[in-house]
Design a protein around this motif. Structure first.
Motif, PDB file in Angstrom:
ATOM      1  N   ALA A  87       0.831  -1.208   0.000  1.00 43.41           N
ATOM      2  CA  ALA A  87       0.000   0.000   0.000  1.00 43.41           C
ATOM      3  C   ALA A  87       0.867   1.260   0.000  1.00 43.41           C
ATOM      4  N   ALA A  88       1.956   1.242   0.761  1.00 43.60           N
ATOM      5  CA  ALA A  88       2.874   2.388   0.760  1.00 43.60           C
ATOM      6  C   ALA A  88       3.515   2.570  -0.610  1.00 43.60           C
ATOM      7  N   GLY A  89       3.822   1.474  -1.283  1.00 41.43           N
ATOM      8  CA  GLY A  89       4.377   1.556  -2.630  1.00 41.43           C
ATOM      9  C   GLY A  89       3.379   2.111  -3.633  1.00 41.43           C
ATOM     10  N   VAL A  90       2.107   1.740  -3.475  1.00 40.89           N
ATOM     11  CA  VAL A  90       1.060   2.264  -4.364  1.00 40.89           C
ATOM     12  C   VAL A  90       0.899   3.763  -4.155  1.00 40.89           C
ATOM     13  N   VAL A  91       0.882   4.198  -2.905  1.00 41.01           N
ATOM     14  CA  VAL A  91       0.753   5.630  -2.622  1.00 41.01           C
ATOM     15  C   VAL A  91       1.944   6.386  -3.205  1.00 41.01           C
ATOM     16  N   THR A  92       3.136   5.825  -3.073  1.00 41.78           N
ATOM     17  CA  THR A  92       4.322   6.466  -3.634  1.00 41.78           C
ATOM     18  C   THR A  92       4.236   6.539  -5.154  1.00 41.78           C
ATOM     19  N   ALA A  93       3.785   5.448  -5.780  1.00 38.54           N
ATOM     20  CA  ALA A  93       3.673   5.439  -7.252  1.00 38.54           C
ATOM     21  C   ALA A  93       2.622   6.437  -7.728  1.00 38.54           C
ATOM     22  N   LEU A  94       1.517   6.547  -7.024  1.00 40.16           N
ATOM     23  CA  LEU A  94       0.471   7.487  -7.418  1.00 40.16           C
ATOM     24  C   LEU A  94       0.875   8.935  -7.181  1.00 40.16           C
ATOM     25  N   ASP A  95       1.778   9.149  -6.239  1.00 46.56           N
ATOM     26  CA  ASP A  95       2.223  10.494  -5.910  1.00 46.56           C
ATOM     27  C   ASP A  95       3.224  11.042  -6.932  1.00 46.56           C
ATOM     28  N   GLU A  96       3.819  10.151  -7.714  1.00 45.64           N
ATOM     29  CA  GLU A  96       4.781  10.599  -8.718  1.00 45.64           C
ATOM     30  C   GLU A  96       4.087  11.446  -9.776  1.00 45.64           C
ATOM     31  N   SER A  97       4.779  12.463 -10.225  1.00 37.86           N
ATOM     32  CA  SER A  97       4.176  13.347 -11.225  1.00 37.86           C
ATOM     33  C   SER A  97       4.158  12.715 -12.617  1.00 37.86           C
ATOM     34  N   ASP A  98       5.117  11.835 -12.901  1.00 39.30           N
ATOM     35  CA  ASP A  98       5.162  11.197 -14.211  1.00 39.30           C
ATOM     36  C   ASP A  98       4.746   9.729 -14.105  1.00 39.30           C
ATOM     37  N   PHE A  99       3.560   9.505 -13.583  1.00 37.05           N
ATOM     38  CA  PHE A  99       3.043   8.152 -13.372  1.00 37.05           C
ATOM     39  C   PHE A  99       2.803   7.469 -14.722  1.00 37.05           C
ATOM     40  N   ASP A 100       3.367   6.272 -14.884  1.00 27.12           N
ATOM     41  CA  ASP A 100       3.150   5.484 -16.085  1.00 27.12           C
ATOM     42  C   ASP A 100       3.195   4.001 -15.706  1.00 27.12           C
ATOM     43  N   LEU A 101       3.157   3.145 -16.706  1.00 24.94           N
ATOM     44  CA  LEU A 101       3.135   1.705 -16.457  1.00 24.94           C
ATOM     45  C   LEU A 101       4.396   1.237 -15.749  1.00 24.94           C
ATOM     46  N   PHE A 102       5.514   1.854 -16.046  1.00 27.13           N
ATOM     47  CA  PHE A 102       6.768   1.445 -15.421  1.00 27.13           C
ATOM     48  C   PHE A 102       6.821   1.807 -13.939  1.00 27.13           C
ATOM     49  N   SER A 103       5.974   2.720 -13.505  1.00 33.21           N
ATOM     50  CA  SER A 103       5.895   3.035 -12.082  1.00 33.21           C
ATOM     51  C   SER A 103       5.353   1.854 -11.284  1.00 33.21           C
ATOM     52  N   LEU A 104       4.583   0.997 -11.946  1.00 40.97           N
ATOM     53  CA  LEU A 104       4.021  -0.174 -11.279  1.00 40.97           C
ATOM     54  C   LEU A 104       5.006  -1.335 -11.193  1.00 40.97           C
ATOM     55  N   ILE A 105       6.100  -1.239 -11.947  1.00 39.39           N
ATOM     56  CA  ILE A 105       7.122  -2.285 -11.906  1.00 39.39           C
ATOM     57  C   ILE A 105       8.294  -1.737 -11.110  1.00 39.39           C
ATOM     58  N   SER A 106       8.150  -1.706  -9.816  1.00 40.83           N
ATOM     59  CA  SER A 106       9.209  -1.210  -8.949  1.00 40.83           C
ATOM     60  C   SER A 106       9.369  -2.180  -7.773  1.00 40.83           C
ATOM     61  N   PRO A 107      10.519  -2.158  -7.129  1.00 42.61           N
ATOM     62  CA  PRO A 107      10.722  -3.052  -5.984  1.00 42.61           C
ATOM     63  C   PRO A 107       9.714  -2.808  -4.860  1.00 42.61           C
ATOM     64  N   ASN A 108       9.193  -1.582  -4.769  1.00 42.04           N
ATOM     65  CA  ASN A 108       8.213  -1.278  -3.724  1.00 42.04           C
ATOM     66  C   ASN A 108       6.895  -2.003  -3.934  1.00 42.04           C
ATOM     67  N   LEU A 109       6.603  -2.369  -5.165  1.00 39.60           N
ATOM     68  CA  LEU A 109       5.346  -3.066  -5.462  1.00 39.60           C
ATOM     69  C   LEU A 109       5.560  -4.548  -5.744  1.00 39.60           C
ATOM     70  N   VAL A 110       6.622  -4.881  -6.420  1.00 35.52           N
ATOM     71  CA  VAL A 110       6.866  -6.276  -6.786  1.00 35.52           C
ATOM     72  C   VAL A 110       7.343  -7.084  -5.574  1.00 35.52           C
ATOM     73  N   GLY A 111       8.200  -6.494  -4.755  1.00 31.93           N
ATOM     74  CA  GLY A 111       8.752  -7.203  -3.597  1.00 31.93           C
ATOM     75  C   GLY A 111       7.701  -7.765  -2.650  1.00 31.93           C
ATOM     76  N   PRO A 112       6.770  -6.942  -2.168  1.00 33.10           N
ATOM     77  CA  PRO A 112       5.748  -7.476  -1.264  1.00 33.10           C
ATOM     78  C   PRO A 112       4.872  -8.558  -1.898  1.00 33.10           C
ATOM     79  N   VAL A 113       4.592  -8.440  -3.187  1.00 32.09           N
ATOM     80  CA  VAL A 113       3.781  -9.461  -3.860  1.00 32.09           C
ATOM     81  C   VAL A 113       4.541 -10.782  -3.917  1.00 32.09           C
ATOM     82  N   VAL A 114       5.824 -10.710  -4.236  1.00 33.69           N
ATOM     83  CA  VAL A 114       6.638 -11.932  -4.308  1.00 33.69           C
ATOM     84  C   VAL A 114       6.739 -12.591  -2.945  1.00 33.69           C
TER      85      VAL A 114
END
Length: 131
Positions: A87-114
């Motif tokens: 959830a913290a990774g999602v908030v960080t990704a949404l807070d970015e000004s240049d949000f795109d698909l690659f923002s969803l492929i980050s260690p903050n989001l992939v790590g917890p899922v794995v």
């Protein structure tokens, strides 16, 4: 004859990844605290973020240490901890000004899922967390 149960490989890898995540959170809190303290009049929100990062690091380390107890509540707490990190990774990704698909492929989001996936593998969860 010593017959100790060996931790299943997915649980062992998950525990290692939780320890690494906790170490990164604690080190990040130290660096963020140093920057916040050196910046002069930092807002209280910055100090709250430092405290949250430090709490995430310490709680992750304590949970990773408790995996050997084989208790079901440790599994539940680990999955909840990973959900909070996600959830913290999602908030960080949404807070970015240049949000795109690659923002969803980050260690903050992939790590917890794995890690949650490794801990919730049916054979591992049933075999190890049975108390």
């Amino acid at each position: 004859m010593d017959q100790t149960l060996r931790m299943p490989r997915p649980v062992d890898i998950g525990r290692l990844l939780v320890t690494i995540q906790a170490a990164f959170a604690a080190v990040g809190a130290v660096f963020m605290g140093a920057v916040t303290a050196g910046g002069g009049g930092a807002p209280p929100v910055a100090w709250a973020l430092v405290a949250l990062m430090l709490a995430a690091g310490v709680s992750g380390w304590l949970l990773a240490d408790r995996v050997a107890t084989r208790r079901r509540r440790v599994l539940v707490l680990l999955v909840a901890w990973e959900a909070a990190l996600f959830a913290a990774g999602v908030v960080t990704a949404l807070d970015e000004s240049d949000f795109d698909l690659f923002s969803l492929i980050s260690p903050n989001l992939v790590g917890p899922v794995v890690v949650a996936g490794l801990l919730l593998v049916p054979s591992s969860a049933r075999a190890w967390f049975d108390r």
